[in-house]
Enzyme design. Structure first.
Site, mmCIF file in Angstrom:
data_model
loop_
_atom_site.group_PDB
_atom_site.id
_atom_site.type_symbol
_atom_site.label_atom_id
_atom_site.label_comp_id
_atom_site.label_asym_id
_atom_site.label_seq_id
_atom_site.Cartn_x
_atom_site.Cartn_y
_atom_site.Cartn_z
ATOM 1 N N GLU A 189 106.565 81.945 86.462
ATOM 2 C CA GLU A 189 105.394 81.706 85.613
ATOM 3 C C GLU A 189 105.546 80.436 84.779
ATOM 4 O OE1 GLU A 189 103.415 83.640 86.727
ATOM 5 O OE2 GLU A 189 104.338 85.588 87.103
ATOM 6 N N ARG A 241 103.448 69.962 84.344
ATOM 7 C CA ARG A 241 102.221 70.072 85.155
ATOM 8 C C ARG A 241 101.139 69.131 84.628
ATOM 9 N NH1 ARG A 241 97.431 73.520 85.240
ATOM 10 N NH2 ARG A 241 98.021 74.382 83.207
ATOM 11 N N GLY A 258 85.138 76.259 94.762
ATOM 12 C CA GLY A 258 83.861 76.910 94.515
ATOM 13 C C GLY A 258 82.693 76.314 95.272
ATOM 14 N N ASP A 350 99.935 77.613 93.021
ATOM 15 C CA ASP A 350 100.340 78.761 93.826
ATOM 16 C C ASP A 350 100.013 78.478 95.281
ATOM 17 O OD1 ASP A 350 101.415 80.498 91.953
ATOM 18 O OD2 ASP A 350 99.479 81.370 91.438
ATOM 19 N N TRP A 404 102.667 79.042 82.122
ATOM 20 C CA TRP A 404 101.359 78.591 82.588
ATOM 21 C C TRP A 404 100.357 79.739 82.613
ATOM 22 C CZ3 TRP A 404 100.953 76.971 88.461
ATOM 23 C CH2 TRP A 404 101.251 78.059 89.277
ATOM 24 N N ASP A 464 105.624 90.531 88.335
ATOM 25 C CA ASP A 464 104.386 90.958 88.987
ATOM 26 C C ASP A 464 103.851 92.256 88.404
ATOM 27 O OD1 ASP A 464 104.208 89.015 91.437
ATOM 28 O OD2 ASP A 464 106.287 89.683 91.356
#
Length: 527
Positions: A189, A241, A258, A350, A404, A464
């Site tokens: 993460e 990042r 999208g 990811d 993040w 998770d």
């Protein structure tokens, strides 16, 4: 002329969902869907680039649980059965949709797609790590590691031994699978805190990927923010990042996925066709789940979706990849004017975004990488390791604790809905430390029990489970996984401390939770 660099970093992770004790475990499909939609398509992208002589550099973290599942014989057999069922269903759909020309065209696309996946899978002897090892050896892909089971390390730091064990197990398993030591790590993460620095240094880690605020809010404030790495007190580099590049992909308002022409994720025939027709392609209990065959495009904010047109989607992919490449080029041009060394734009995502949530994601990666190799761009793709080799002098600055996750802190994994987990994990970690310190010369059976106790602990520590609870998805499963691993750990602890171990009992656990065959329980010793 190269004015700067882009580092594309794909974080590949799934929790350990191997269930030989359950017939047709629904959660194993998380892995099978990711193989179908993400991992094999990305492997095909890399192979296509190599065959066309395109020079490229990409970084991928492949977490130890995912590596273990991709190497597991049982899961690979189960996946082949799943893939063959997908091919069978797609062929049935070609027959069922024969009277609808447009729909029939999409169904034929799925037949071709699934058969192509099978061809690639068999090309690599039904072991996808063979592909990733090949790319790593060729130097086009740098595979980096992660902690053992993606545990949220700052929240486990109450017991430093368990944090060190999570990291050391991850590093050692990487060596077993990849054949060499990792240079970099994806902290689960992107969660960083100060106590991780000396452990990373001790384990030979040269760099990690950080959330933007970890770097931009570091102390002292970095001169170039996230456009260059910083070095911790122990000399471990942190690559932050890039926010702009992240928004163009991730943003729910501005992000490419999208687009109305891309495939609609939430319309699958597993939910729409009659049960008598679809029952053999979902789980035996009859719960409706995704089959991977989806006929509609996003269309817009409406329930009246139009059919997916693959050619139109690929045209949009080219436009978006061009825009992403142009944006990085402009960004680097602007940054390089103010910097005394070439900037690096760190783009972590990811992996499961590319292909699963965004079906056309692998096609986007392919087009972007090809754009990056064109003469018009003033940047090159590189990896964090290679950037550090070219520019080893970095500003010394202490990264700020962050992740993040939502709000940039740890609240996704620690809140009123899931905080109970940590009390249990901390108590189990203390018990594991006691066990490791108590058995100086264990018997072979005791060694197996100690190793299995360590496995159950690290499996319970996966980030998770609290994530799933926070987002209210498969909550019952997440709670059960935490409790099951902790219960098994407690049983092992009691058997070890009360001298009533039985070989049959140990073997049953080893057969189910068989991750990390060479796990070293002595990592938990504190003396």
């Amino acid at each position: 002329m190269t004015k700067g660099y882009v580092s594309l970093i794909l974080h590949s992770h799934l929790p350990y969902v191997r269930h030989p004790e359950i017939n047709e475990a629904m959660e194993e499909r998380w892995l099978f869907e990711a193989i179908n939609e993400c991992y094999i398509p990305i492997i095909d992208v890399y192979d296509g680039l190599i065959n066309d002589g395109i020079e490229f550099k990409v970084t991928m973290s492949i977490t130890p649980p995912l590596m273990a599942m991709l190497e597991d014989q049982y899961l690979n057999e189960r996946y082949m059965k799943y893939l063959n069922k997908s091919i069978e269903l797609a062929n049935k759909e070609v027959i069922r949709t024969a009277e609808d020309k447009n729909l029939n065209g999409v169904s034929k696309f799925y037949v071709e797609r699934f058969e192509g996946l099978k061809k690639t899978y068999e090309k690599y002897d039904r072991r996808l790590m063979n592909a990733f090892r090949k790319f790593d050896n060729l130097g086009v892909l740098e595979v980096i590691t992660c902690s053992a089971t993606h545990g949220l390390l700052p929240l486990l730091a109450v017991n430093p031994e368990t944090v060190k064990a999570q990291l050391a197990i991850g590093v050692e398993y990487y060596k077993e699978v990849m054949g060499h030591a990792p240079k970099g790590i994806w902290l689960p993460e992107c969660a960083y805190t100060y106590s991780l620095d000396p452990i990373l240094k001790e384990l030979g880690i040269q760099f990690f990927i950080a959330e933007s605020t970890s770097v931009s809010n570091a102390s002292p404030r970095p001169l170039y923010s996230t456009a260059a790495p910083i070095a911790t007190q122990n000399g471990v580099a942190a690559f932050g990042r890039d926010v702009e590049a992240g928004h163009q992909v991730w943003s729910s308002f501005l992000g490419y996925p999208g687009d109305a022409n891309y495939r609609e994720f939430y319309r699958d025939i597993g939910y729409e066709l009659p049960m008598d027709y679809i029952k053999d392609y979902i789980v035996p209990s009859g719960i409706r789940i995704d089959t991977g065959i989806k006929y509609y495009k996003i269309t817009g904010n409406t329930e009246n979706k139009e059919y997916y047109v693959r050619e139109n989607a690929l045209e949009r992919v080219k436009i978006h990849a061009d825009h992403f490449a142009y944006s990085r080029n402009e960004q680097i041009n602007n940054l390089s004017y103010y910097m005394d060394k070439p900037p690096i734009i760190t783009c972590p995502y990811d992996t499961e975004l590319y292909g699963h949530w965004w079906f056309e994601g692998p096609d986007f990666l392919n087009e972007f990488i090809r754009n990056a190799a064109d003469n018009w761009t003033e940047f090159e793709l590189t990896t964090p390791k290679e950037y550090l080799e070219m520019y080893p002098v970095t500003q010394c600055s202490s990264p700020s604790p962050a992740s993040w996750g939502e709000s940039g802190n740890f609240s996704v994994w620690l809140n009123g809905g899931n905080d109970w987990i940590y009390r249990e994990l901390h108590e189990a970690a203390e018990s594991m430390i006691r066990l490791a310190n108590s058995f100086d010369e264990p018997t072979e059976l005791e060694k197996r029990a100690l190793a299995q106790a360590a496995r159950e602990l690290v499996l319970a520590e996966s980030s998770d489970w609290p994530f799933i609870i926070k987002h209210n998805t498969t909550v019952q499963y997440a709670v059960k996984r935490v409790n099951t691993h902790l219960e098994r750990f407690k049983e092992l602890y009691n058997c070890l401390t009360k001298n009533r171990l039985e070989e049959k009992f140990i073997k049953e656990m080893e057969d189910i939770d068989n991750i990390f065959p060479n796990i070293d329980y002595t990592l938990y010793r504190n003396n």
